[in-house]
Scaffold this active site. Structure first.
Site, PDB file in Angstrom:
ATOM      1  N   LYS A  51      61.378  38.602  26.912  1.00  0.00           N
ATOM      2  CA  LYS A  51      61.537  37.278  26.310  1.00  0.00           C
ATOM      3  C   LYS A  51      63.010  36.975  26.022  1.00  0.00           C
ATOM      4  O   LYS A  51      63.425  35.822  26.013  1.00  0.00           O
ATOM      5  CB  LYS A  51      60.673  37.168  25.050  1.00  0.00           C
TER       6      LYS A  51
ATOM      7  N   VAL B  58      51.961  34.652  39.257  1.00  0.00           N
ATOM      8  CA  VAL B  58      53.388  34.286  39.238  1.00  0.00           C
ATOM      9  C   VAL B  58      54.305  35.433  39.668  1.00  0.00           C
ATOM     10  O   VAL B  58      55.430  35.200  40.095  1.00  0.00           O
ATOM     11  CB  VAL B  58      53.859  33.762  37.853  1.00  0.00           C
TER      12      VAL B  58
ATOM     13  N   ARG C 204      42.835  32.867  37.038  1.00  0.00           N
ATOM     14  CA  ARG C 204      41.373  32.804  36.875  1.00  0.00           C
ATOM     15  C   ARG C 204      40.842  31.466  37.394  1.00  0.00           C
ATOM     16  O   ARG C 204      40.861  30.456  36.704  1.00  0.00           O
ATOM     17  CB  ARG C 204      41.011  33.025  35.403  1.00  0.00           C
TER      18      ARG C 204
ATOM     19  N   TYR D 198      58.618  44.051  25.878  1.00  0.00           N
ATOM     20  CA  TYR D 198      58.198  42.642  25.726  1.00  0.00           C
ATOM     21  C   TYR D 198      59.365  41.824  25.169  1.00  0.00           C
ATOM     22  O   TYR D 198      59.670  40.735  25.681  1.00  0.00           O
ATOM     23  CB  TYR D 198      56.968  42.523  24.822  1.00  0.00           C
TER      24      TYR D 198
HETATM   25  P1  NDP Z   1      47.125  33.700  26.600  1.00  0.00           P
HETATM   26  O1  NDP Z   1      46.835  35.120  26.923  1.00  0.00           O
HETATM   27  O2  NDP Z   1      46.079  32.892  25.937  1.00  0.00           O
HETATM   28  O3  NDP Z   1      47.603  32.930  27.911  1.00  0.00           O
HETATM   29  C1  NDP Z   1      48.398  33.527  28.903  1.00  0.00           C
HETATM   30  C2  NDP Z   1      48.350  32.652  30.141  1.00  0.00           C
HETATM   31  O4  NDP Z   1      49.251  33.210  31.112  1.00  0.00           O
HETATM   32  C3  NDP Z   1      46.977  32.615  30.780  1.00  0.00           C
HETATM   33  O5  NDP Z   1      46.679  31.303  31.167  1.00  0.00           O
HETATM   34  C4  NDP Z   1      47.104  33.514  31.988  1.00  0.00           C
HETATM   35  O6  NDP Z   1      46.296  33.020  33.048  1.00  0.00           O
HETATM   36  C5  NDP Z   1      48.577  33.328  32.350  1.00  0.00           C
HETATM   37  N1  NDP Z   1      49.078  34.491  33.090  1.00  0.00           N
HETATM   38  C6  NDP Z   1      49.232  35.751  32.619  1.00  0.00           C
HETATM   39  N2  NDP Z   1      49.655  36.564  33.602  1.00  0.00           N
HETATM   40  C7  NDP Z   1      49.774  35.785  34.724  1.00  0.00           C
HETATM   41  C8  NDP Z   1      50.152  36.050  36.056  1.00  0.00           C
HETATM   42  N3  NDP Z   1      50.489  37.280  36.472  1.00  0.00           N
HETATM   43  N4  NDP Z   1      50.154  35.017  36.938  1.00  0.00           N
HETATM   44  C9  NDP Z   1      49.791  33.785  36.556  1.00  0.00           C
HETATM   45  N5  NDP Z   1      49.436  33.462  35.288  1.00  0.00           N
HETATM   46  C10 NDP Z   1      49.415  34.466  34.395  1.00  0.00           C
HETATM   47  O7  NDP Z   1      48.451  33.734  25.692  1.00  0.00           O
HETATM   48  P2  NDP Z   1      49.383  32.584  25.096  1.00  0.00           P
HETATM   49  O8  NDP Z   1      48.848  31.254  25.355  1.00  0.00           O
HETATM   50  O9  NDP Z   1      49.686  32.969  23.701  1.00  0.00           O
HETATM   51  O10 NDP Z   1      50.697  32.849  25.946  1.00  0.00           O
HETATM   52  C11 NDP Z   1      51.402  31.833  26.625  1.00  0.00           C
HETATM   53  C12 NDP Z   1      52.893  32.121  26.517  1.00  0.00           C
HETATM   54  O11 NDP Z   1      53.292  32.053  25.152  1.00  0.00           O
HETATM   55  C13 NDP Z   1      53.310  33.500  27.032  1.00  0.00           C
HETATM   56  O12 NDP Z   1      54.499  33.351  27.766  1.00  0.00           O
HETATM   57  C14 NDP Z   1      53.581  34.271  25.725  1.00  0.00           C
HETATM   58  O13 NDP Z   1      54.502  35.297  25.907  1.00  0.00           O
HETATM   59  C15 NDP Z   1      54.102  33.164  24.842  1.00  0.00           C
HETATM   60  N6  NDP Z   1      54.064  33.407  23.421  1.00  0.00           N
HETATM   61  C16 NDP Z   1      52.879  33.680  22.791  1.00  0.00           C
HETATM   62  C17 NDP Z   1      52.857  33.890  21.426  1.00  0.00           C
HETATM   63  C18 NDP Z   1      51.618  34.261  20.686  1.00  0.00           C
HETATM   64  O14 NDP Z   1      51.721  34.782  19.561  1.00  0.00           O
HETATM   65  N7  NDP Z   1      50.439  34.006  21.220  1.00  0.00           N
HETATM   66  C19 NDP Z   1      54.087  33.777  20.640  1.00  0.00           C
HETATM   67  C20 NDP Z   1      55.266  33.506  21.396  1.00  0.00           C
HETATM   68  C21 NDP Z   1      55.230  33.299  22.731  1.00  0.00           C
HETATM   69  P3  NDP Z   1      45.445  33.900  34.077  1.00  0.00           P
HETATM   70  O15 NDP Z   1      45.014  35.144  33.350  1.00  0.00           O
HETATM   71  O16 NDP Z   1      44.322  32.999  34.471  1.00  0.00           O
HETATM   72  O17 NDP Z   1      46.385  34.147  35.194  1.00  0.00           O
HETATM   73  C1  8X3 Z   2      54.520  36.710  20.714  1.00  0.00           C
HETATM   74  C2  8X3 Z   2      54.887  36.818  19.293  1.00  0.00           C
HETATM   75  O1  8X3 Z   2      55.706  38.401  17.485  1.00  0.00           O
HETATM   76  O2  8X3 Z   2      53.876  39.154  18.857  1.00  0.00           O
HETATM   77  O3  8X3 Z   2      55.610  36.487  21.531  1.00  0.00           O
HETATM   78  O4  8X3 Z   2      56.072  39.048  19.750  1.00  0.00           O
HETATM   79  S1  8X3 Z   2      55.145  38.427  18.829  1.00  0.00           S
END
Ligand code: NDP
Ligand code: 8X3
Length: 252
Positions: free
Chosen positions: A156, A60, A36, A152
């Site tokens: 991970k 990515v 974005r 998912y």
């Molecule tokens: P958000 O949805 O807030 O952020 C996700 C980020 O990933 C965005 O900045 C998005 O940017 C980017 N992204 C997604 N798809 C793509 C793509 N195809 N290419 C480039 N960038 C991409 O979620 P979180 O901050 O929670 O997630 C961040 C990480 O943390 C992830 O790997 C998630 O699996 C992990 N995680 C999250 C948890 C939770 O409960 N929230 C728990 C455990 C792990 P844009 O759309 O601009 O490309």
């Molecule tokens: C994100 C946390 O528990 O929704 O990775 O899988 S959970």
């Protein structure tokens, strides 16, 4: 102290954005990545008041785009000290027998292949310089499978294996490798998982206090500022209300 360069994927929201903000205030120059462009521009503008910032817009999952984009960095930005592999999401939450093929492909292409694509472009420079730190954002979902989490969780779990593989293979070059595995964090994650259904996303955290993106960003900052001889290997971080992927204490 000279500023180090950190490349943060998924810097447009949630954990990545919070990490970018904290690193900017703590002696890092930043390469912010995401799809974005408008958000990248806004965050870059704000953070450039604190530090040097550049941004790259790519998906990515698109290997050629990742390669071209990272290779297009000017000389002054090429020596990346810290890579935060954070971009990723869950797409859908369904029993495997009714899972959506498109969701499966997205999770594997983004969470697994995307992390590999970016790492591939950044690792070789770290190997040449014999220093660097790769921080992979995994999840409790990579350590424990839960009902309907199937693909998912697998994506991970692959991140967990890749982290461990990196730790072996990059060991001769003194490169630090860390995985941060959060439990429930209130970001845009659930909104993306439930395809924009805000009510369902909100219910994920009903009656409990989830982690915030800043909680994880603080942990990342701590991780990347340890002395040269110290590396946090694998970190599991949970909200107090969460005992496992499936056991969460909620108020009635
Ligand atoms: P958000 O949805 O807030 O952020 C996700 C980020 O990933 C965005 O900045 C998005 O940017 C980017 N992204 C997604 N798809 C793509 C793509 N195809 N290419 C480039 N960038 C991409 O979620 P979180 O901050 O929670 O997630 C961040 C990480 O943390 C992830 O790997 C998630 O699996 C992990 N995680 C999250 C948890 C939770 O409960 N929230 C728990 C455990 C792990 P844009 O759309 O601009 O490309
Ligand atoms: C994100 C946390 O528990 O929704 O990775 O899988 S959970």
């Amino acid at each position: 102290m000279e500023k180090r360069i950190a490349l943060v994927t998924g810097a447009t929201s949630g954990i990545g954005e919070a990490t970018a903000r904290l690193l900017a205030a703590n002696n890092f120059k930043l390469i912010l990545c995401g799809r974005r462009q408008d958000r990248l521009a806004q965050i870059s503008k704000e953070l450039s008041e604190l530090t040097e910032v550049t941004s790259l817009t790519f998906d990515v999952s698109q290997q050629r785009a990742v390669e071209q984009s990272i290779n297009s960095l000017p000389m002054a930005w090429k020596e990346i000290d810290v890579l935060i592999n954070n971009a990723g999401n869950a797409h859908g939450l369904s029993p495997i027998q009714t899972g959506d093929l498109n969701d499966w492909e997205k999770m594997i292409d983004i969470n697994v292949k995307g992390l590999l694509h970016v790492s591939r472009e950044v690792m070789n420079g770290m190997i040449e310089r014999k220093r660097g730190h790769i921080v992979n954002i995994g999840s409790i979902a990579g350590l424990e499978v839960y009902p309907n989490g199937n693909v998912y969780c697998a994506s991970k779990s692959a991140v967990d294996s890749i982290t461990k593989g990196m730790r072996f293979d990059l060991n001769p070059y003194g490169i630090k490798v860390t995985s941060i595995n959060p439990g429930m964090v209130d970001t845009e994650f659930s909104l993306v998982r439930f395809k924009g259904d805000a009510e369902r996303a909100k219910n994920t955290y009903k009656g409990m206090q989830p982690l915030t993106a800043v909680d994880i960003a603080e942990l990342i900052l701590f991780t990347v500022t340890r002395p040269a001889h110290v590396v946090l290997a694998d970190v599991l971080v949970l909200p107090v209300a969460q005992a496992s992927a499936t056991v969460v204490k909620r108020d009635a």
